[in-house]
Scaffold this motif. Structure first.
Motif, PDB file in Angstrom:
ATOM      1  N   MET A   1      40.407  40.452  41.313  1.00  0.00           N
ATOM      2  CA  MET A   1      39.840  41.615  40.647  1.00  0.00           C
ATOM      3  C   MET A   1      39.044  42.526  41.582  1.00  0.00           C
TER       4      MET A   1
ATOM      5  N   ARG B   1      40.634  35.944  36.857  1.00  0.00           N
ATOM      6  CA  ARG B   1      39.971  36.924  37.706  1.00  0.00           C
ATOM      7  C   ARG B   1      40.646  36.998  39.087  1.00  0.00           C
TER       8      ARG B   1
ATOM      9  N   GLY C   1      44.807  38.446  38.051  1.00  0.00           N
ATOM     10  CA  GLY C   1      45.132  39.619  37.249  1.00  0.00           C
ATOM     11  C   GLY C   1      46.166  39.221  36.205  1.00  0.00           C
TER      12      GLY C   1
ATOM     13  N   PRO D   1      40.823  45.195  33.738  1.00  0.00           N
ATOM     14  CA  PRO D   1      41.103  43.985  32.956  1.00  0.00           C
ATOM     15  C   PRO D   1      42.482  44.070  32.299  1.00  0.00           C
TER      16      PRO D   1
ATOM     17  N   ASN E   1      47.460  42.785  39.710  1.00  0.00           N
ATOM     18  CA  ASN E   1      46.643  42.979  40.909  1.00  0.00           C
ATOM     19  C   ASN E   1      47.097  44.178  41.757  1.00  0.00           C
TER      20      ASN E   1
END
Lengths: 564, 98
Positions: free
Chosen positions: A265, A291, A294, A554, A558
């Protein structure tokens, strides 16, 4: 079982005395905790111990995190005490945090006497029931004699395989019950790691030889296993560009040419880009945390997976692997090392160099010690490679993760899985108690620090060499940032309209304090604050508009990082 | 078993027999919102161990559930049986709606 091997002159001892004696035999030297009615017998017995130093905290959560700090820094199990009821409920957050990050903590709680359990007695809660989901294992002790096998077992379980917290709930009357002890059990120590399937190691070696664009993806298991050296040998021999999770920072030195940075993240763009192009992930002691990955369905879409983990339940849990090896990651990599060919991978490593150049992690303002990245850099310049860095949770945590020059394992203590604000100060204190000659820095924010601020008094009481570097933006910065980016900049409830005078607050707690905002030479003030032994709070105001960049929104993949 | 019911599996657990074991086992299922359709427990031999029979619906999460159960300190062994295992079959007379 090697129980009853250590015959001793028969002694009539209480359960509490047996527990303390077993903790001494286990090699425990420091216990953090708070006493209360239901664990007074334990404390009475502890008062006679010449080996164990008790650290009286100001909140049981502080005691839990002190134990975590000792365990995270040393790799050895650590102990905390709490009384029944609220003492125990206060401890729960620290135990849950230890569970998610696999930290060996043994929590010993007092419980109301057996004949009162289940009667809603004063300070009674169902400790056993409440701690089942947040411990690796837990006990409600039914007799003093049972302590002789439960305590060593608790340490064995906490440290075997994937480490984790164990809770022992001891009713007050069991603490007071006298039994004759004629032999002491061996201290609990970790089980031998599981044997490794050589066929799987062979298959992994073949996949690595055939891969064109492999990536080594390291998680906290590498730190727990003490595998940093073999990781480095493997990466260098097989030519493996390497990324680490938040918890694995320090597993490979930050300036190693194969290191790409943290993934995920708030990771390095080049790390996420390289993973997106990879055809083979070698996942070592990592668990595909959301986290880090992704959007999982789009994580490393071209990559086959070799997954190595000591916890069989992690294998194929979130991402199917082509080769899954259960075992101690250090031992598996040792077995793998002689079976792989040395590879230069000129094309892939040239591509990696290009990605690092095109998609670096940018750290604007690094030259100014009164900016977020600059402060992290300036602190790093005051520390040697053995210094320990703890963090709280939020923007400061990510900035420190990104900008600090991580060099060695077990020098970076952060709450990864649970993301617990309030973690930093008591964990730093625990690390300082484990290594009293060392310097421990805790990066914190004004939101996090207030969640366990009372432990500043404990830091003063212990004269612990802890430096709290407070990045104060008068906000819950990371959620403020998310509101800015994803909630139409509607900043509801994330700005503090009232904040204490932190410098005065530290002084009131008996802790020195330095305010970089008003220092004529902030670098010099910082250097002096860190070099002077004992606890110190270092305050620096940070602009609330500063963001943690880059960020994977969120739910996004990625590769969709923004703010690069 | 009724024909319209979903595909089922029977799990056989051998566990240490003490008051907390059931909580540990069922907690793993309940906190994943995974319903246990049937539970049957009795001590075995001298009572130091118990056998737990669990009747569960077939679910893609089942392999992960079994791995989690195997990690429990008090669980000695887990076996997965086909739906036609008869552990629960003759119990149906105790559970009719009348």
């Amino acid at each position: 079982m090697s129980q009853n091997q250590n015959k001793t002159k028969p002694e009539l001892l209480t359960g509490a005395e047996i527990a303390v004696r077993l903790l001494e035999r286990q090699g425990i030297r420091t216990i953090a905790g708070i006493l209360g009615s239901a664990n007074l017998p334990l404390y009475d017995a502890l008062s006679y111990s010449k080996q164990i130093h008790h650290v009286l905290t100001r909140h049981e959560q502080g005691a839990g995190f002190i134990a975590q700090g000792m365990a995270r820094a040393s790799g050895q199990p650590a102990v905390c005490f709490a009384t029944s009821g609220p003492g125990t409920t206060n401890l729960l957050t620290a135990i849950a945090d230890a569970k998610l990050d696999s930290i060996p903590v043994v929590a010993i709680t007092g419980q109301v006497s057996r004949n009162m359990i289940g009667t809603d007695a004063f300070q009674e809660v169902d400790t056993y029931g409440m701690t089942i989901p947040i411990t690796k294992h837990n006990y409600l002790v039914n007799s003093a004699a049972d302590l002789l096998h439960i305590l060593p077992q608790a340490f064995r379980i906490a440290t075997s395989g994937r480490p984790g917290p164990v809770l022992i709930d001891i009713p007050k009357d069991v603490q007071l019950e006298e039994v004759e002890v004629t032999a002491w059990p061996e201290p609990g120590c970790p089980d031998a790691p599981p044997s490794i399937d050589p066929m799987l190691v062979e298959a992994a070696a073949r996949m690595m030889a055939e891969a064109k664009r492999p990536i080594l993806y390291l998680g906290g298991g590498v730190i727990h296993s003490g595998a940093a050296d073999v990781v480095r040998q493997l990466a260098e021999k097989a030519g493996l560009p390497t990324v680490t999770t938040l918890l694995a920072l320090g597993a490979l030195p930050f300036d190693h040419p194969l290191w790409l940075g943290m993934l995920g993240m708030h990771g390095a763009p080049c790390a996420n880009k390289a993973m997106d192009e990879s055809d083979l992930l070698i996942v070592v002691g990592a668990r595909f945390d959301d986290r880090a990955t992704g959007k999982l369905a789009e994580f490393c879409p071209q990559a086959k997976v070799i997954h190595i983990d000591i916890d069989p339940a992690e294998l194929n849990k979130l991402r199917a692997s082509h080769v899954a090896i259960g075992g101690d990651v250090g031992a598996v990599l040792q077995a793998l090392l002689p079976r792989i060919e040395a590879q230069a991978r000129p094309d892939w490593l040239a591509r990696i160099r290009q990605l690092k150049e095109d998609w670096p992690l940018r750290l604007p303002g690094s030259e100014d010690p009164c900016t977020h990245y600059g402060l992290v850099k300036a602190v790093a310049e005051c520390l040697d490679e053995n210094a320990i860095l703890a963090t709280d949770v939020g923007q400061h945590q990510m900035w420190a993760a990104q900008a600090y020059p991580h060099r060695k394992p077990r020098r970076w203590l952060t709450s990864g899985g649970l993301g617990t604000m309030g973690f930093g100060l008591p964990t730093a204190l625990g690390a300082a108690l484990a290594e009293p000659e060392n310097t421990v820095v805790c990066f914190s924010g004004d939101g996090s620090l207030l969640m366990n601020i009372q432990e500043l008094v404990t830091a003063a009481q212990e004269n612990a060499n802890v430096k709290v570097v407070l990045m104060n933006n008068s906000a819950l910065g990371l959620v403020h940032q998310q509101q800015t980016q994803f909630y139409g900049a509607r900043h509801f409830a994330s700005l503090f309209s009232q904040n204490p005078d932190f410098v005065a607050l530290a002084l009131a707690c008996g802790v020195r304090a330095v305010n970089l905002d008003s220092a004529s030479d902030p670098r010099a003030a910082l250097r002096e604050a860190i070099a002077t032994r004992g606890p110190c709070l270092i305050h620096c105001s940070i602009d609330v508009q500063e963001l943690v960049c880059p960020i994977v929104p969120p739910g996004a993949a990625n590769r969709e990082m923004i703010g690069v | 078993m009724k024909e319209q019911s979903p595909l089922r599996t029977v799990l056989e657990l051998t566990v240490n027999n003490h008051p907390g074991v059931m909580s540990h086992v069922v907690g793993l299922f309940s906190r994943r919102a995974f319903n246990l359709e049937g539970i049957l427990v009795l001590p075995v031999g001298d009572g130091a161990i118990s056998r737990i029979w669990l009747l569960v619906n077939e679910d893609e999460r089942l392999p992960q559930m079994i791995k989690q159960v195997e990690k429990l300190e008090d669980v000695r062994n887990v076996r997965r049986h086909a739906a036609d295992h008869n552990a629960f079959v003759r119990l149906e007379e105790f559970f009719n709606t009348n």
